[in-house]
Design a protein around this motif. Structure first.
Motif, PDB file in Angstrom:
ATOM      1  N   PHE A 177      67.697  49.469 -17.275  1.00 59.88           N
ATOM      2  CA  PHE A 177      68.686  50.506 -17.603  1.00 59.88           C
ATOM      3  C   PHE A 177      68.941  50.444 -19.102  1.00 59.88           C
ATOM      4  CE2 PHE A 177      69.586  49.286 -13.220  1.00 59.88           C
ATOM      5  CZ  PHE A 177      69.767  50.520 -12.592  1.00 59.88           C
ATOM      6  N   VAL A 178      68.993  51.596 -19.755  1.00 62.08           N
ATOM      7  CA  VAL A 178      69.332  51.661 -21.181  1.00 62.08           C
ATOM      8  C   VAL A 178      70.679  52.364 -21.280  1.00 62.08           C
ATOM      9  CG1 VAL A 178      68.639  52.446 -23.467  1.00 62.08           C
ATOM     10  CG2 VAL A 178      66.881  51.796 -21.799  1.00 62.08           C
ATOM     11  N   LEU A 179      71.694  51.674 -21.818  1.00 65.04           N
ATOM     12  CA  LEU A 179      73.053  52.221 -21.897  1.00 65.04           C
ATOM     13  C   LEU A 179      73.292  52.807 -23.284  1.00 65.04           C
ATOM     14  CD1 LEU A 179      73.259  50.736 -19.274  1.00 65.04           C
ATOM     15  CD2 LEU A 179      75.298  49.568 -20.094  1.00 65.04           C
ATOM     16  N   THR A 180      73.740  54.041 -23.321  1.00 60.18           N
ATOM     17  CA  THR A 180      73.955  54.686 -24.626  1.00 60.18           C
ATOM     18  C   THR A 180      75.088  55.698 -24.509  1.00 60.18           C
ATOM     19  OG1 THR A 180      72.912  55.980 -26.366  1.00 60.18           O
ATOM     20  CG2 THR A 180      72.212  56.471 -24.147  1.00 60.18           C
ATOM     21  N   GLN A 181      75.658  56.063 -25.682  1.00 60.20           N
ATOM     22  CA  GLN A 181      76.675  57.112 -25.615  1.00 60.20           C
ATOM     23  C   GLN A 181      76.635  58.068 -26.799  1.00 60.20           C
ATOM     24  OE1 GLN A 181      80.632  55.512 -25.456  1.00 60.20           O
ATOM     25  NE2 GLN A 181      80.359  54.155 -27.198  1.00 60.20           N
ATOM     26  N   PHE A 182      75.913  57.734 -27.851  1.00 60.17           N
ATOM     27  CA  PHE A 182      75.872  58.614 -29.016  1.00 60.17           C
ATOM     28  C   PHE A 182      74.503  59.264 -29.150  1.00 60.17           C
ATOM     29  CE2 PHE A 182      79.249  55.623 -30.098  1.00 60.17           C
ATOM     30  CZ  PHE A 182      80.241  56.497 -30.501  1.00 60.17           C
ATOM     31  N   ASN A 183      74.467  60.567 -29.373  1.00 63.70           N
ATOM     32  CA  ASN A 183      73.219  61.280 -29.690  1.00 63.70           C
ATOM     33  C   ASN A 183      72.057  60.845 -28.794  1.00 63.70           C
ATOM     34  OD1 ASN A 183      74.465  62.567 -31.847  1.00 63.70           O
ATOM     35  ND2 ASN A 183      73.924  60.967 -33.295  1.00 63.70           N
ATOM     36  N   PHE A 198      61.258  51.261 -13.057  1.00 58.63           N
ATOM     37  CA  PHE A 198      61.876  52.434 -13.696  1.00 58.63           C
ATOM     38  C   PHE A 198      62.535  52.025 -15.010  1.00 58.63           C
ATOM     39  CE2 PHE A 198      65.105  50.608 -10.841  1.00 58.63           C
ATOM     40  CZ  PHE A 198      66.174  50.447 -11.713  1.00 58.63           C
ATOM     41  N   VAL A 199      62.705  52.996 -15.889  1.00 56.18           N
ATOM     42  CA  VAL A 199      63.585  52.847 -17.058  1.00 56.18           C
ATOM     43  C   VAL A 199      64.550  54.025 -16.984  1.00 56.18           C
ATOM     44  CG1 VAL A 199      63.765  52.683 -19.562  1.00 56.18           C
ATOM     45  CG2 VAL A 199      61.695  51.862 -18.445  1.00 56.18           C
ATOM     46  N   ASP A 200      65.831  53.738 -16.729  1.00 55.76           N
ATOM     47  CA  ASP A 200      66.840  54.797 -16.605  1.00 55.76           C
ATOM     48  C   ASP A 200      67.784  54.753 -17.798  1.00 55.76           C
ATOM     49  OD1 ASP A 200      65.862  55.654 -14.222  1.00 55.76           O
ATOM     50  OD2 ASP A 200      67.516  54.918 -12.980  1.00 55.76           O
ATOM     51  N   VAL A 201      68.044  55.914 -18.394  1.00 60.31           N
ATOM     52  CA  VAL A 201      69.050  55.991 -19.455  1.00 60.31           C
ATOM     53  C   VAL A 201      70.385  56.330 -18.802  1.00 60.31           C
ATOM     54  CG1 VAL A 201      69.774  57.148 -21.570  1.00 60.31           C
ATOM     55  CG2 VAL A 201      67.352  56.762 -21.139  1.00 60.31           C
ATOM     56  N   LEU A 202      71.400  55.508 -19.054  1.00 61.51           N
ATOM     57  CA  LEU A 202      72.748  55.787 -18.556  1.00 61.51           C
ATOM     58  C   LEU A 202      73.638  56.090 -19.750  1.00 61.51           C
ATOM     59  CD1 LEU A 202      73.209  52.868 -15.962  1.00 61.51           C
ATOM     60  CD2 LEU A 202      72.479  55.211 -15.495  1.00 61.51           C
ATOM     61  N   ALA A 203      74.027  57.339 -19.902  1.00 59.39           N
ATOM     62  CA  ALA A 203      74.944  57.702 -20.987  1.00 59.39           C
ATOM     63  C   ALA A 203      76.366  57.545 -20.481  1.00 59.39           C
ATOM     64  CB  ALA A 203      74.676  59.134 -21.421  1.00 59.39           C
ATOM     65  N   ALA A 204      77.301  57.298 -21.392  1.00 62.50           N
ATOM     66  CA  ALA A 204      78.710  57.184 -20.995  1.00 62.50           C
ATOM     67  C   ALA A 204      79.102  58.459 -20.254  1.00 62.50           C
ATOM     68  CB  ALA A 204      79.575  57.004 -22.235  1.00 62.50           C
ATOM     69  N   GLU A 205      79.729  58.284 -19.096  1.00 61.34           N
ATOM     70  CA  GLU A 205      80.075  59.470 -18.313  1.00 61.34           C
ATOM     71  C   GLU A 205      81.541  59.417 -17.923  1.00 61.34           C
ATOM     72  OE1 GLU A 205      77.546  59.358 -14.836  1.00 61.34           O
ATOM     73  OE2 GLU A 205      78.100  57.305 -14.383  1.00 61.34           O
ATOM     74  N   GLN A 206      82.194  60.551 -17.925  1.00 60.58           N
ATOM     75  CA  GLN A 206      83.584  60.591 -17.483  1.00 60.58           C
ATOM     76  C   GLN A 206      83.603  60.769 -15.965  1.00 60.58           C
ATOM     77  OE1 GLN A 206      85.949  63.290 -19.783  1.00 60.58           O
ATOM     78  NE2 GLN A 206      85.784  61.994 -21.574  1.00 60.58           N
ATOM     79  N   THR A 207      84.427  59.959 -15.301  1.00 59.27           N
ATOM     80  CA  THR A 207      84.531  60.049 -13.842  1.00 59.27           C
ATOM     81  C   THR A 207      86.002  60.217 -13.482  1.00 59.27           C
ATOM     82  OG1 THR A 207      84.825  57.661 -13.624  1.00 59.27           O
ATOM     83  CG2 THR A 207      82.555  58.483 -13.550  1.00 59.27           C
ATOM     84  N   MET A 208      86.281  60.371 -12.202  1.00 54.93           N
ATOM     85  CA  MET A 208      87.675  60.522 -11.764  1.00 54.93           C
ATOM     86  C   MET A 208      88.504  59.288 -12.146  1.00 54.93           C
ATOM     87  SD  MET A 208      87.683  63.474 -10.459  1.00 54.93           S
ATOM     88  CE  MET A 208      88.999  63.829  -9.317  1.00 54.93           C
TER      89      MET A 208
END
Length: 420
Positions: free
Chosen positions: A56-62, A83-93
């Motif tokens: 997993f690759v964690l990112t939040q900018f650009n 797999f290689v999954d990109v996880l961007a910062a996400e808003q949740t409930m």
């Protein structure tokens, strides 16, 4: 082998402000290095070479260019678990904030990790240059019954003040930790290192920001919402409560923290025997397969040059420089101490020869020294770009000067005859 019971979590880093302007339109892991790779290819390649294939690759900018690169690069067999999954910062409930630090990024993404079976979480940084066999790290972790293992690098006293420094007992178990200690404290913070490291004056153990956590402990630590950072909070708070091992690494490692270290790491690849070895069958660095033509060079004196594929070069001299993919360099141009990242696409012959617009690449009769030229730049004829220690830090629409290095911004046009 551990590939069935390890997941790898690659931290994309924050805004990357110290690498600005290279991070103006892309995240730190997507910054191009060595003429044809991206920074994120390094930890991913280390994982693949260690047969760890769930990442997993964690990112939040650009994150758009990072997403595109990973989607176009890492294709595994349809029948494989890899797999290689990109996880961007996400808003949740339950959460509406950006990642507040390295540990917070892992906490916010935890529900994605827990969808997978794993015993160990390998946490890596997305902006370091090194080659490591993670199986040896995991062996050490398992054999010592540790709950946390930190990869550590012996460093000299003058470097120690910019790292988290730790002390170990005779079994390499970490007994204490201090973040960026003052130089006056360092005599009390030496550790047991190999004779070779001692001979080089590398007596202090620095955290490399590479961690192994047992699954259950990671879940427990991530349930505390008050800790946001591994280096500053989680590690110092865990040492007394959880068995934490130091795994000493003595190979080449550099943290690409700022423009200066980025520049040095890239130009270091031109050394006769580079410390970072791209010519290694066992430790390959993987990247996007682009099917580019061979590079064509005419009338150029080359000395200590690394040149990627697909270039058309008519320069008179290229020295101590890295030239990236699809670069075009005109006649009678001299390039010294420069990293040119290249271009994302070719122009037609008509576009290159048209008088209405400066073509992509570097024109004729230019002199360029101590510079980083980002992707897709258009540099006209008779341009002089000459960085050095006397060049003052400054920023304009088309370039930034940091530590004497002139960085031409991505896609910038530098008109004919410009002097920087």
């Amino acid at each position: 082998m551990y590939h069935d019971n390890v997941i790898s979590i690659i931290l994309g880093g924050g805004q990357g402000s110290r690498l600005y302007p290279l991070t103006e339109s892309r995240s730190k892991p997507a910054v191009p290095i060595a003429g044809k790779y991206r920074l994120v290819d390094i930890p991913i390649s280390n994982c693949i070479n260690s047969e760890i294939k769930r990442m997993f690759v964690l990112t939040q900018f650009n994150s758009a260019s990072l997403n595109k690169h990973i989607k176009n690069t890492y294709h595994f067999s349809f029948f494989s678990q890899a797999f290689v999954d990109v996880l961007a910062a996400e808003q949740t409930m339950s959460n509406n904030t950006w990642f507040q630090g390295t540990a917070d990024a892992v906490r916010q993404s935890m529900h994605h990790f827990l969808n997978h079976e794993f015993e160990y979480a390998l946490i890596l940084s997305g902006d370091q240059l090194y080659q490591m066999d993670f199986n040896k790290l995991l062996d050490a972790h398992r054999e010592s019954n540790a709950e946390i293992t930190i990869a550590t690098l012996p460093v000299k006293e003058k470097e120690a003040t910019s790292f988290g420094i730790l002390k170990t007992d005779e079994n390499n178990i970490i007994t204490s930790f201090i973040e960026k200690p003052d130089a006056s404290l360092l005599p009390d913070w030496t550790s047991q290192v190999s004779d070779e490291m001692k001979a080089q004056g590398r007596n202090h153990l620095a955290s490399m920001g590479i961690y192994v956590f047992n699954r259950d402990l990671l879940i427990k630590l991530m349930s505390n919402p008050d800790t946001n950072d591994f280096g500053k909070e989680i590690i110092p708070q865990s040492i007394d409560k959880h068995k934490t091992l130091s795994y000493q690494f003595e190979g080449y490692w550099t943290d690409i923290g700022n423009i200066d270290s980025f520049f040095e790491a890239n130009l270091g690849l031109t050394d006769e025997i580079p410390q970072f070895d791209l010519f290694n069958n066992k430790n390959r660095i993987y990247t996007r397969a682009r099917m580019l033509p061979t590079t064509k060079i005419s009338g150029t004196t080359l000395n200590k040059a690394v040149i990627a594929e697909g270039c058309i070069i008519n320069a008179s001299k290229i020295e101590h420089s890295v030239i990236g993919i699809r670069s075009r360099i005109g006649h009678e141009t001299t390039i010294i101490n420069t990293y040119m990242m290249g271009s994302d696409s070719y122009q037609t012959f008509d576009e290159v020869t048209s008088s209405s617009k400066i073509p992509t690449g570097i024109g004729e009769r230019c002199f360029i020294k101590n510079a980083i030229i980002d992707k897709n730049c258009r540099i006209g004829n008779d341009v002089r770009i000459n960085g050095g220690t006397t060049t003052k830090d400054t920023e304009t629409d088309t370039y930034v000067v940091r530590d004497g290095i002139i960085v031409i911004k991505k896609g910038a046009t530098i008109p004919h005859g410009t002097v920087i």
